[in-house]
Design a protein around this motif. Sequence first.
Motif, short mmCIF file in Angstrom:
data_model
loop_
_atom_site.label_atom_id
_atom_site.label_comp_id
_atom_site.label_asym_id
_atom_site.label_seq_id
_atom_site.Cartn_x
_atom_site.Cartn_y
_atom_site.Cartn_z
N VAL A 360 -14.18 0.96 13.50
CA VAL A 360 -12.72 1.11 13.63
C VAL A 360 -12.09 1.06 12.26
CG1 VAL A 360 -10.60 0.10 14.54
CG2 VAL A 360 -12.67 0.15 15.95
N THR A 361 -11.27 2.06 11.94
CA THR A 361 -10.53 2.12 10.67
C THR A 361 -9.06 2.36 10.98
OG1 THR A 361 -10.92 4.49 10.49
CG2 THR A 361 -12.54 3.02 9.44
N ALA A 362 -8.24 2.39 9.96
CA ALA A 362 -6.82 2.60 10.14
C ALA A 362 -6.25 3.38 8.98
CB ALA A 362 -6.09 1.27 10.27
N SER A 363 -5.09 4.04 9.24
CA SER A 363 -4.33 4.71 8.19
C SER A 363 -3.08 3.89 7.92
CB SER A 363 -3.94 6.12 8.65
OG SER A 363 -5.11 6.89 8.90
N LEU A 364 -2.72 3.71 6.65
CA LEU A 364 -1.59 2.86 6.28
C LEU A 364 -0.63 3.64 5.40
CD1 LEU A 364 -4.28 0.91 6.43
CD2 LEU A 364 -2.60 -0.84 5.80
N GLY A 365 0.66 3.58 5.76
CA GLY A 365 1.73 4.17 4.94
C GLY A 365 2.58 3.07 4.38
N VAL A 366 2.84 3.11 3.06
CA VAL A 366 3.58 2.03 2.39
C VAL A 366 4.83 2.62 1.75
CG1 VAL A 366 3.48 0.23 0.65
CG2 VAL A 366 1.42 0.84 1.94
N ALA A 367 5.97 1.94 1.93
CA ALA A 367 7.23 2.30 1.27
C ALA A 367 7.79 1.06 0.58
CB ALA A 367 8.22 2.86 2.28
N ALA A 384 8.09 5.09 4.97
CA ALA A 384 6.77 4.54 5.32
C ALA A 384 6.09 5.41 6.37
CB ALA A 384 6.92 3.11 5.82
N ASP A 385 6.90 5.93 7.32
CA ASP A 385 6.32 6.79 8.35
C ASP A 385 5.80 8.10 7.74
OD1 ASP A 385 5.91 7.17 11.26
OD2 ASP A 385 7.23 8.89 10.93
N VAL A 386 6.54 8.62 6.75
CA VAL A 386 6.07 9.83 6.06
C VAL A 386 4.75 9.55 5.33
CG1 VAL A 386 6.59 11.43 4.17
CG2 VAL A 386 8.36 10.84 5.85
N ALA A 387 4.66 8.38 4.66
CA ALA A 387 3.43 8.01 3.96
C ALA A 387 2.28 7.86 4.95
CB ALA A 387 3.65 6.70 3.19
N LEU A 388 2.55 7.29 6.14
CA LEU A 388 1.53 7.16 7.16
C LEU A 388 1.04 8.53 7.63
CD1 LEU A 388 -0.14 5.49 9.17
CD2 LEU A 388 1.86 5.46 10.69
N TYR A 389 1.97 9.45 7.81
CA TYR A 389 1.60 10.80 8.23
C TYR A 389 0.73 11.48 7.15
CZ TYR A 389 2.08 15.65 9.72
OH TYR A 389 1.80 16.95 10.10
N GLU A 390 1.08 11.21 5.89
CA GLU A 390 0.30 11.78 4.79
C GLU A 390 -1.12 11.21 4.79
OE1 GLU A 390 0.51 12.19 -0.10
OE2 GLU A 390 2.25 11.44 1.04
N ALA A 391 -1.24 9.90 5.06
CA ALA A 391 -2.56 9.28 5.12
C ALA A 391 -3.40 9.88 6.23
CB ALA A 391 -2.41 7.78 5.30
N CYS A 398 -7.24 5.19 4.90
CA CYS A 398 -6.77 5.04 3.52
C CYS A 398 -5.36 4.51 3.50
CB CYS A 398 -6.86 6.38 2.77
SG CYS A 398 -5.77 7.66 3.48
N VAL A 399 -4.89 4.21 2.25
CA VAL A 399 -3.53 3.72 2.03
C VAL A 399 -2.79 4.73 1.20
CG1 VAL A 399 -2.09 1.90 1.04
CG2 VAL A 399 -4.25 1.31 2.19
N VAL A 400 -1.54 5.09 1.63
CA VAL A 400 -0.70 6.03 0.86
C VAL A 400 0.65 5.37 0.60
CG1 VAL A 400 0.50 8.23 0.89
CG2 VAL A 400 -1.82 8.07 1.79
N LEU A 401 1.06 5.36 -0.66
CA LEU A 401 2.35 4.79 -1.07
C LEU A 401 3.33 5.91 -1.31
CD1 LEU A 401 4.14 2.42 -2.05
CD2 LEU A 401 3.19 2.82 -4.34
#
Length: 405
Positions: A360-367, A384-391, A398-401
């Motif tokens: 189990v993994t996860a995608s994380l969006g950070v603002a 943050a939701d846009v960053a999550l969508y990008e991830a 992965c983590v996207v800021l």
Amino acid sequence: MRFLSSIHIAVGIVLLTIGLGFYADLKTEQMHAQNVQIQVGLERLVRLNQSLTSAMSIAVTEKNSLRAASYNSLQTELEATIKKLLTLTRHMTLAADMLALTEEQRELRAMEARAFAHMREDHWAQAHQTLLGGDYVMALKLYEINSESVVGALNIELANAARQQDQLRQASLVLRLAAAVLLLWAGWRYSNRLQAELAEQVRLRAEVTQAKEVLEETVKRRTAELQVVNSQLETLSTTDSLTGLANRRRFDSYWAQEWGRAQRQATPLGVIMLDVDHFKLYNDHYGHPQGDVCLQRVGEVLRASVRRAGELAARYGGEEFVVVVPGASRVQILETAELILTALRAQQMPHASSPVAKVVTASLGVAFGIPLESDSPDRLLKAADVALYEAKSKSRNCVVLTHTV
């Protein structure tokens, strides 16, 4: 109670006697005023009759009709006086006498009218015979006698009425004395009863005080219990039942609070949005009960990873989670996000149907940013939701800021 009934009776008697006294005084005043008006009217009646008779007699004696010039005005005044007297005496026993006296008045006026007619035709002998003959003089004498009788009857009737009013006053006085005695007796009974009631009140007051103390203690205990229950209900209403994290309601409230504080103090505020990768495939492969277990494990990872004061981890909805990170730098927020991702991988929860990894993994969006006065609280969440969508669009796991707002 008997003594209270006695007081009521006594008060009723007093009020009745006061009413009777007022009534007697009012009737006496009315009778007195009526008596005065009747006496004045009778005197005016006699005077007017004398004036009419005198005017006609002088005119006939001197054979000069001008000496009776005031006859018509005197007759008009006489008729008005008679009418008023009839009105005043219509309810009295002498009303019939007044009517008879009025009829005699008409007969006298009729004779005088015939005499007046003879004077206008200069038939002075006939006028003299009509006015000073036996019939007119006899009718006048009878009228004077009847007038005196009416006055005497009036005095007798008024005296009887006055005597009745005196009897009424005496009865009222006797009733007042009886009421006073009854009031004194009731007051004595009331005083004795009052003393007994005061002693009973003292005893009851002591019992009430004791009961009040017991009640206050009970209320304090129940209030404390209610506060505990309310606290538990508040916790339940703001906690996600599956993961034990804060629920969406709690997150919305906390986010508005932290956003307002960051705006006022111009401090940085960060948010991390986390979505379990391919969670639908996980549910399809392992079943929903196991899917719930997976979400619980994710909640445990978030609780273990979010440790700084002011940070809040919440279930945002479904397999999506959110972390509020106030007052931290960009580096600290990224470290927190990487720590969460690493801890989740370390759980080694199998995910056989995932195209990303076998665990189990996860995608994380950070603002991250410092809110301005013109900013909306949704702006940072959307970032943050846009960053999550990008991830998710990249490779997931992965983590996207996003850019700082």
